[in-house]
Design an enzyme around this catalytic site. Structure first.
Site, PDB file in Angstrom:
ATOM      1  N   ASP A 183       0.794  -1.346   0.010  1.00 57.71           N
ATOM      2  CA  ASP A 183      -0.131  -0.126   0.082  1.00 57.71           C
ATOM      3  C   ASP A 183       0.432   1.248  -0.161  1.00 57.71           C
ATOM      4  O   ASP A 183       2.180   1.273   1.182  1.00 57.71           O
ATOM      5  CB  ASP A 183      -0.971   0.416   1.246  1.00 57.71           C
ATOM      6  CG  ASP A 183      -1.850   0.722   1.470  1.00 57.71           C
ATOM      7  OD1 ASP A 183      -1.549   2.496   0.607  1.00 57.71           O
ATOM      8  OD2 ASP A 183      -3.321  -0.036   1.593  1.00 57.71           O
TER       9      ASP A 183
ATOM     10  N   HIS B 249     -10.428  -5.306  -2.800  1.00 60.05           N
ATOM     11  CA  HIS B 249      -9.337  -5.556  -1.579  1.00 60.05           C
ATOM     12  C   HIS B 249      -9.328  -5.725  -0.896  1.00 60.05           C
ATOM     13  O   HIS B 249     -10.196  -5.475  -0.153  1.00 60.05           O
ATOM     14  CB  HIS B 249      -8.382  -4.188  -2.429  1.00 60.05           C
ATOM     15  CG  HIS B 249      -8.610  -3.523  -1.830  1.00 60.05           C
ATOM     16  ND1 HIS B 249      -9.678  -2.382  -2.204  1.00 60.05           N
ATOM     17  CD2 HIS B 249      -8.606  -1.759  -0.396  1.00 60.05           C
ATOM     18  CE1 HIS B 249     -10.195  -1.439  -1.906  1.00 60.05           C
ATOM     19  NE2 HIS B 249      -9.434  -0.869  -0.690  1.00 60.05           N
TER      20      HIS B 249
ATOM     21  N   HIS C 110      -7.404  -5.388   2.570  1.00 60.22           N
ATOM     22  CA  HIS C 110      -5.734  -5.374   3.285  1.00 60.22           C
ATOM     23  C   HIS C 110      -5.640  -6.201   4.765  1.00 60.22           C
ATOM     24  O   HIS C 110      -5.727  -7.093   5.071  1.00 60.22           O
ATOM     25  CB  HIS C 110      -6.387  -3.492   4.061  1.00 60.22           C
ATOM     26  CG  HIS C 110      -6.590  -2.880   3.838  1.00 60.22           C
ATOM     27  ND1 HIS C 110      -5.943  -1.702   3.148  1.00 60.22           N
ATOM     28  CD2 HIS C 110      -8.207  -2.430   3.022  1.00 60.22           C
ATOM     29  CE1 HIS C 110      -7.275  -1.071   2.061  1.00 60.22           C
ATOM     30  NE2 HIS C 110      -8.189  -0.986   2.484  1.00 60.22           N
TER      31      HIS C 110
HETATM   32  P1  AMP Z   1      -9.611   1.657   1.255  1.00 57.63           P
HETATM   33  O1  AMP Z   1     -10.151   2.587   1.959  1.00 57.63           O
HETATM   34  O2  AMP Z   1     -10.820   0.168   1.833  1.00 57.63           O
HETATM   35  O3  AMP Z   1     -10.870   1.790  -0.488  1.00 57.63           O
HETATM   36  O4  AMP Z   1      -8.228   1.340   0.440  1.00 57.63           O
HETATM   37  C1  AMP Z   1      -7.717   1.709  -0.503  1.00 57.63           C
HETATM   38  C2  AMP Z   1      -5.994   1.967  -0.326  1.00 57.63           C
HETATM   39  O5  AMP Z   1      -5.227   2.083  -1.160  1.00 57.63           O
HETATM   40  C3  AMP Z   1      -5.515   2.863   0.463  1.00 57.63           C
HETATM   41  O6  AMP Z   1      -4.513   2.011   1.273  1.00 57.63           O
HETATM   42  C4  AMP Z   1      -4.539   3.393   0.388  1.00 57.63           C
HETATM   43  O7  AMP Z   1      -3.665   4.396   0.498  1.00 57.63           O
HETATM   44  C5  AMP Z   1      -4.460   2.561  -1.194  1.00 57.63           C
HETATM   45  N1  AMP Z   1      -4.187   3.132  -2.775  1.00 57.63           N
HETATM   46  C6  AMP Z   1      -4.485   4.081  -3.140  1.00 57.63           C
HETATM   47  N2  AMP Z   1      -3.885   4.336  -4.470  1.00 57.63           N
HETATM   48  C7  AMP Z   1      -2.907   3.507  -4.280  1.00 57.63           C
HETATM   49  C8  AMP Z   1      -1.746   3.131  -5.484  1.00 57.63           C
HETATM   50  N3  AMP Z   1      -1.910   3.820  -6.316  1.00 57.63           N
HETATM   51  N4  AMP Z   1      -0.855   2.093  -5.419  1.00 57.63           N
HETATM   52  C9  AMP Z   1      -0.657   1.636  -3.388  1.00 57.63           C
HETATM   53  N5  AMP Z   1      -2.143   2.016  -3.046  1.00 57.63           N
HETATM   54  C10 AMP Z   1      -2.952   2.758  -3.147  1.00 57.63           C
END
Ligand code: AMP
Ligand code: ZN
Length: 136
Positions: free
Chosen positions: A32, A101, A103
Site C-alpha cells: 500500500d 481488495h 488489506h
Molecule cells: P480502501 O479505503 O479500503 O478503499 O483502501 C484503499 C487503499 O488503497 C488505501 O489504503 C490507499 O493507501 C491505497 N492506495 C490507493 N492508491 C494506491 C496506489 N496507487 N498504490 C498502492 N496503494 C494505493
C-alpha cells in the site's frame, strides 16, 4: 472484465508499476502506498469487481486463501506482533477505491495505530430484533 478507468485494474494487471509481493494469473499482492504500518499489503484480483457483493465466489475463496498465506509470510519475514485483515465495502465503510481488495496490516507494539470501533450496548431485545431481521 477489467474496467478502463479503474486504478487497481491497471495496477493488478501490471499497466501501472507497483511494489509487488506476489503475482499469479488471477491476483497481485502489492504494498500500500499509504500504509497504516510497515508492510501494509493489498490483495488485488486482476478481474474487476467493485466489492465483496460483486466478487465471484471462487475468486473470494482464492482471495481469502491468499490472505491466510501472505499473513503468515508477513509475520515470519517482518516479525510483526499482530496483523489486521481489513476489507471495506462502500463509502460508509471507508472504501475509497472501488475495486475489491483485502488489506493485510502488520501490527507492531506501540505502532500508534488504532483499527477499531466504539462498542455499543444493545439490549437482548434489540439483539433479538436484529437476529430476526437477518435470519427470519
Ligand atoms: P480502501 O479505503 O479500503 O478503499 O483502501 C484503499 C487503499 O488503497 C488505501 O489504503 C490507499 O493507501 C491505497 N492506495 C490507493 N492508491 C494506491 C496506489 N496507487 N498504490 C498502492 N496503494 C494505493
Ligand atoms: Zn478495477
Amino acid at each position: 472484465m477489467r474496467k478502463d478507468d479503474c486504478i487497481f485494474c491497471k495496477i493488478a494487471n501490471g499497466e501501472i508499476p507497483s511494489k509487488t509481493l506476489y503475482e499469479d494469473d488471477s491476483f497481485r499482492i502489492i504494498l500500500d502506498l499509504g500504509p497504516a504500518a510497515r508492510g501494509h499489503a493489498l490483495i488485488l484480483p486482476k478481474e474487476h469487481a467493485e466489492n465483496l457483493y460483486e466478487l465471484p465466489e471462487d475468486t473470494a475463496t482464492a482471495a481469502f486463501m491468499l490472505a491466510k498465506k501472505m499473513a503468515s509470510r508477513l509475520k515470519d519475514r517482518l516479525r510483526c506482533d499482530g496483523l489486521n485483515v481489513v476489507q471495506n465495502n462502500g463509502e460508509a465503510a471507508g472504501q475509497t477505491v472501488f475495486h475489491f481488495h483485502i488489506h493485510l496490516i502488520p501490527r507492531y507494539q506501540k505502532d500508534g495505530q488504532h483499527i477499531g470501533w466504539k462498542p455499543g450496548k444493545p439490549s437482548s431485545e434489540e439483539l433479538e430484533e436484529i437476529r430476526a431481521q437477518i435470519v427470519d
